[in-house]
Design a protein around this motif. Structure first.
Motif, short mmCIF file in Angstrom:
data_model
loop_
_atom_site.label_atom_id
_atom_site.label_comp_id
_atom_site.label_asym_id
_atom_site.label_seq_id
_atom_site.Cartn_x
_atom_site.Cartn_y
_atom_site.Cartn_z
N HIS A 124 0.75 -1.25 -0.09
CA HIS A 124 -0.01 0.09 -0.04
C HIS A 124 0.84 1.26 -0.08
O HIS A 124 0.29 2.56 0.05
CB HIS A 124 -0.75 0.07 1.24
CG HIS A 124 -2.20 -1.08 1.16
ND1 HIS A 124 -1.85 -2.25 1.26
CD2 HIS A 124 -3.26 -0.49 0.71
CE1 HIS A 124 -3.21 -2.63 1.07
NE2 HIS A 124 -4.01 -2.14 0.82
N ASP A 125 2.24 1.11 -0.01
CA ASP A 125 2.94 2.36 0.04
C ASP A 125 2.90 3.08 -1.21
O ASP A 125 2.89 2.54 -2.42
CB ASP A 125 4.41 1.86 0.22
CG ASP A 125 4.98 2.28 1.68
OD1 ASP A 125 4.41 1.97 2.49
OD2 ASP A 125 6.21 2.68 1.67
N ARG A 126 2.79 4.38 -1.30
CA ARG A 126 2.76 5.26 -2.36
C ARG A 126 4.25 5.59 -2.64
O ARG A 126 5.01 6.11 -1.96
CB ARG A 126 2.22 6.69 -1.71
CG ARG A 126 2.05 7.56 -2.80
CD ARG A 126 1.16 9.01 -2.38
NE ARG A 126 1.97 9.89 -1.65
CZ ARG A 126 2.95 10.39 -1.92
NH1 ARG A 126 3.21 10.66 -3.12
NH2 ARG A 126 3.34 11.11 -1.06
N HIS A 182 -1.20 5.47 -5.12
CA HIS A 182 -0.99 3.99 -4.67
C HIS A 182 -1.16 3.07 -5.68
O HIS A 182 -2.22 3.04 -6.24
CB HIS A 182 -1.63 3.52 -3.57
CG HIS A 182 -1.60 4.37 -2.28
ND1 HIS A 182 -0.83 3.79 -1.04
CD2 HIS A 182 -2.19 5.49 -2.03
CE1 HIS A 182 -1.06 4.97 -0.10
NE2 HIS A 182 -1.58 6.02 -0.73
N HIS A 204 -1.77 0.02 -5.70
CA HIS A 204 -2.88 -0.67 -5.14
C HIS A 204 -4.18 0.11 -5.49
O HIS A 204 -5.03 -0.81 -5.87
CB HIS A 204 -2.54 -0.93 -3.66
CG HIS A 204 -3.75 -1.54 -3.08
ND1 HIS A 204 -4.82 -0.75 -2.43
CD2 HIS A 204 -4.25 -2.83 -3.08
CE1 HIS A 204 -5.63 -1.51 -1.86
NE2 HIS A 204 -5.25 -2.85 -2.25
N GLN A 205 -4.30 1.41 -5.21
CA GLN A 205 -5.42 2.10 -5.64
C GLN A 205 -5.76 2.03 -6.98
O GLN A 205 -6.90 1.96 -7.23
CB GLN A 205 -5.22 3.58 -5.04
CG GLN A 205 -6.54 4.48 -4.94
CD GLN A 205 -6.03 5.75 -4.48
OE1 GLN A 205 -4.85 5.96 -3.87
NE2 GLN A 205 -6.76 6.70 -4.74
#
Ligand code: TPP
Length: 549
Positions: free
Chosen positions: A257-259, A266, A268-269
């Protein structure tokens, strides 16, 4: 032509420029012949896993096959784990292993280095190579050799070539030049149209680059496609150097989840919000997908591969990812609207004009990154397995070697020899103390062959990644040991650092002394990166969910 001349001609044709190995009696005649021809440089290492790691790194960094020469049984079987890593991470590795001659076999005596049977070597290697051939028939030898090298090259996977002790006496046929088979144009057009239809329906597509993009040199074609279609581009953990770090569509590596520093979003996003995830040459493994199975397969995922692609209830053969990306770009499909914030280019949390911030593995890698981005030349970054693998996500190296999927420890130091041999470039190596204890005795070989990497030895006194996955294990601490003395005894210049500023000056000193190998030991007890911590927690959670399913 004589067997050795055929072998050399064929290796050259497929781009193999170096050979690594350890001699043994079964391959001595071949080694003598190779030496007498003096056409292919041969590099010795101390232990077979290191031979394969070095050859693997030479192949990864050159983007072409590299060879490992090993003796029958004791030599080849000692290398199996490292070959397995090359297999799953799609590395074109040619394993040339010794084998007894017909005369020896006919004596009907058990043969030294033989395991359960004469064929054990081949059977074991069947699990870790794409093709196995035994060149024991002068008439068939040339064709079998070509088949193996072609397979290695086209599949980007290891192959086993067993060479009997007496094969050097074979007179073999010369072979016609090799040509790559390309996908028929009408088939490619059909695939392009099928993909285009799917793209036209999508509002929020994402391109996810996997390792095949890197192995089959499709990075630039994919970057152009992303730019033209205005689609965000991500990579998997293993393929993170497949895309130029400052490409405007690149939004980082999908692992947690790290940006990333170059994105406001992210990875993931992006995948979560996307309605079409296009995998290009992605290995659907647990490293990336254990915690996110919905990004691996299902309605919104389209999987494209080099070679064979199954798509829209059809099988497409001879797919070349680079050609496919080029053909899609040439279609001039409508651009997608920007449904995501723009990538903001390469940035760093480190301000070189300010004193260095706190001290942990993340800061350490960020400091190295600032130094390396100032260099005009490419500086390959090599990471071993351990916390350094996760911390290395904070570097933006355009050449990065890390076995991030199979994850076999001990890779990095022999790999530095492979990179030196294939590129002539000076590399930076990140290695934990546990991994150093596995292959650190190859430093003398690096010294012998004039490699001058800067090796950052992250000493935390333990197998800390194990500690992250399973806190409190009694076996995680490592015995106290003077690792710098081991390095110095093999010809390295050594320094140590226990804070960020100390490290920075040690690194700069090493950088300003090229032409010799440097080892900088950094003390990092209880300084684990946030990313390893987060990964370990999610991985354990993902695995236990699957176990209870
Ligand atoms: N054996 C091999 C060949 N590869 C592995 N990945 C493992 C065992 C399991 N393993 C993964 S990380 C690790 C181990 C034993 C410890 C790494 O220790 P170190 O090199 O000191 O790095 P740290 O975790 O402390 O950062």
């Amino acid at each position: 032509m004589r067997f050795v001349d055929l072998l050399l001609a064929e290796l050259q044709q497929f781009g193999c420029k170096s050979m690594f190995g350890i001699p043994g009696d079964f391959i001595l005649p071949l080694l003598q012949e190779l030496q007498s021809r003096n056409q292919l440089p041969f590099y010795s290492l101390n232990h077979e896993p290191s031979v394969v790691y070095a050859a693997d790194a030479a192949a990864r960094s050159a983007g072409a096959p590299s060879a490992a020469l090993l003796t029958y049984g004791a030599g080849a079987l000692n290398a199996v784990n490292a070959v397995a890593q090359a297999y799953v991470e799609r590395v074109p590795l040619i394993v040339i292993a010794g084998f007894p001659s017909r005369h020896e076999i006919d004596r009907e005596l058990a043969i030294h280095h033989q395991a359960k049977s004469l064929d054990s070597q081949r059977r074991v290697f069947a699990e870790v190579t794409e093709l196995q051939v035994r060149l024991d028939d002068p008439v068939r030898a040339a064709g079998q050799l070509r088949a193996a090298l072609q397979c290695c090259y086209e599949q980007s996977r290891p192959v086993l070539i067993e060479v009997p002790r007496d094969a050097i006496h074979f007179q073999c046929l010369q072979l016609p030049p090799y040509h790559t088979s390309r996908m028929p144009t009408h088939e490619q057009q059909l695939l392009v149209e099928t993909i285009a239809k799917r793209l036209a329906k999508a509002q929020r597509p994402v391109l996810l680059a996997g390792i095949e993009v890197q192995r089959f040199a499709a990075g630039e074609a994919l970057e152009n496609l992303a730019l033209q279609l205005n689609i965000p581009l991500l990579t998997t953990f293993l393929a993170r150097a497949a895309i130029a770090p400052d490409h405007p569509c690149f939004h980082g590596t999908f692992i947690d989840h790290d940006r990333p520093a170059n994105s406001q979003t992210h990875p993931h996003q992006l995948l979560q919000e996307s309605d079409l995830i296009i995998h290009l040459g992605v290995i659907v493994n647990d490293t990336n997908f254990a915690a996110y199975p919905e990004f691996a397969k299902g309605e919104k995922v389209m999987q494209l591969h080099q070679g064979i692609t199954h798509f829209a209830e059809r099988r497409f053969y001879d797919v070349q990812l680079a050609d496919l990306c080029q053909a899609l770009t040439a279609e001039h499909l409508p651009r997608h609207h920007s449904w995501y914030p723009e990538a903001i280019g390469r940035t760093s949390n480190i301000d070189p004009t300010q004193p260095a911030p706190g001290w942990d593995t993340t800061t350490l890698v960020e400091l190295i990154d600032v130094e390396l981005t100032q260099q005009a030349e490419t500086v390959p970054l090599i990471s071993d397995i351990g916390d350094c693998l996760f911390a290395s996500l904070h570097a933006h190296a355009s050449q990065l070697l890390a076995p991030a999927y199979y994850a076999s420890m001990g890779y990095s130091i022999p790999a530095a020899l492979g990179v030196h041999v294939s590129t002539g470039l000076r590399s930076v190596v990140l290695v934990g103390d546990g991994a150093f204890l596995m292959t650190g005795l190859e430093l003398g070989r690096l010294h012998q062959y004039g490699a001058d990497p800067i090796i950052i030895l992250l000493n935390n006194g333990s197998w800390d990644m194990i500690e992250a996955f399973s806190p409190g294990l009694d076996c995680a601490p490592l015995p106290a040991c003077d690792l710098l003395a081991i390095a110095a005894a093999q010809g390295a210049r050594t320094q140590s650092a226990s804070c960020a500023d100390g490290f920075l000056s040690a690194f700069q000193k090493a950088w300003n002394e090229p032409g010799c190998m440097h080892v900088i030991e950094v003390q990092l007890k209880q300084r684990r990166s946030r990313r390893l911590q987060g990964f370990a927690e999610r991985f354990v959670q993902g695995s236990s969910l699957q176990m209870s399913d």
